[in-house]
Design an enzyme around this catalytic site. Structure first.
Site, short mmCIF file in Angstrom:
data_model
loop_
_atom_site.label_atom_id
_atom_site.label_comp_id
_atom_site.label_asym_id
_atom_site.label_seq_id
_atom_site.Cartn_x
_atom_site.Cartn_y
_atom_site.Cartn_z
N HIS A 173 -4.25 1.06 7.81
CA HIS A 173 -2.91 1.67 7.85
C HIS A 173 -2.84 2.84 6.86
CE1 HIS A 173 1.67 1.19 8.02
NE2 HIS A 173 1.49 2.01 7.01
N GLU A 174 -3.35 2.62 5.64
CA GLU A 174 -3.26 3.67 4.60
C GLU A 174 -4.18 4.85 4.93
OE1 GLU A 174 -0.83 3.45 2.77
OE2 GLU A 174 -0.47 1.32 3.03
N GLN B 224 2.74 9.93 1.66
CA GLN B 224 4.05 9.25 1.66
C GLN B 224 4.91 9.64 0.46
OE1 GLN B 224 2.28 5.11 2.35
NE2 GLN B 224 4.23 5.00 3.44
N CYS C 190 6.24 -0.08 7.21
CA CYS C 190 5.83 1.12 6.49
C CYS C 190 7.00 1.61 5.64
CB CYS C 190 5.43 2.20 7.50
SG CYS C 190 4.84 3.72 6.75
N LEU C 191 6.72 1.94 4.38
CA LEU C 191 7.78 2.44 3.49
C LEU C 191 8.38 3.74 4.02
CD1 LEU C 191 6.15 1.75 0.01
CD2 LEU C 191 8.09 0.54 1.02
N GLY D 194 0.84 -1.19 0.00
CA GLY D 194 0.00 0.00 0.00
C GLY D 194 0.87 1.23 0.00
N HIS E 103 -2.60 7.20 7.23
CA HIS E 103 -1.65 8.13 6.62
C HIS E 103 -2.34 9.42 6.16
CE1 HIS E 103 2.22 6.18 6.57
NE2 HIS E 103 1.77 5.08 5.99
ZN ZN Z 1 2.80 3.34 5.97
#
Ligand code: ZN
Length: 181
Positions: A140-141, A54, A98-99, A49, A144
């Site tokens: 999670h997304e 991000q 997480c990226l 995702g 963000h």
């Molecule tokens: Zn993340």
């Protein structure tokens, strides 16, 4: 299409509430190219995702690899202005990465079963009912988009783990939670 630079923890964009997109903005080719680039960027970094903040854009958009029926690779699904409704009270703890927080994993409680309503990239409303891992990814997304990181959701930091130690000590066969979001 291009690979976008991923913001890492500490960049203020990750702590800023993203703005709602107007349906008419989806007709703008710049927005459509941006969504393509988000999908490319998610693939490039093997994420499951990726949310617009991000990649330094404060818009309520995320892309996720979802396979709502459970088994298989899944497809990249685009969510615009998502809204989540938990179904029931059950929460489950599971590993997340997480990226924007590279090389780290931690256990996060999430609603097990949700309904998510969003616009697709053409402005059409859709609803999905999701359980377990896909439900976790969508939560999670969506976080963000509100400037929330998975660390904020952890009950304690005891499970916080570097990726190498995670692979050594904390993976079990059948876990499907190795990917960054
Ligand atoms: Zn993340």
């Amino acid at each position: 299409m291009s690979i976008l630079k991923v913001a890492r923890m500490g960049h203020p964009v990750l702590r800023t509430k993203a703005r709602t997109l107007d349906k008419s903005e989806l007709k703008n080719p710049v927005i459509q190219q941006f969504i393509d680039s988000m999908i490319d960027t998610m693939y490039e970094y093997s994420g499951v995702g990726l949310a617009a903040p991000q990649v330094h854009e404060g818009l309520r958009v995320f892309v996720a690899m979802l396979d709502p029926d459970g088994r298989g690779e899944g497809d990249a699904v685009t969510f615009i202005n998502p809204e989540i409704l938990p179904i029931g009270d059950a929460t489950v703890e599971g590993w997340e990465g997480c990226l924007s927080i590279p090389e780290v994993r931690g256990r996060v409680p999430r609603a097990q079963h949700i309904k998510v309503s969003a616009l697709d990239r053409h402005g059409k409303r859709f609803e999905l009912e999701l359980k377990d891992f896909p439900a976790r990814v969508v939560q999670h997304e969506t976080d963000h988009l509100d400037g929330v990181l998975f660390l904020d959701r952890m009950k304690s930091f005891e499970s916080l783990t570097y990726l190498e130690e995670y692979s050594r000590y904390h993976t079990r066969q059948g876990d499907e939670d190795e990917a960054d979001e």
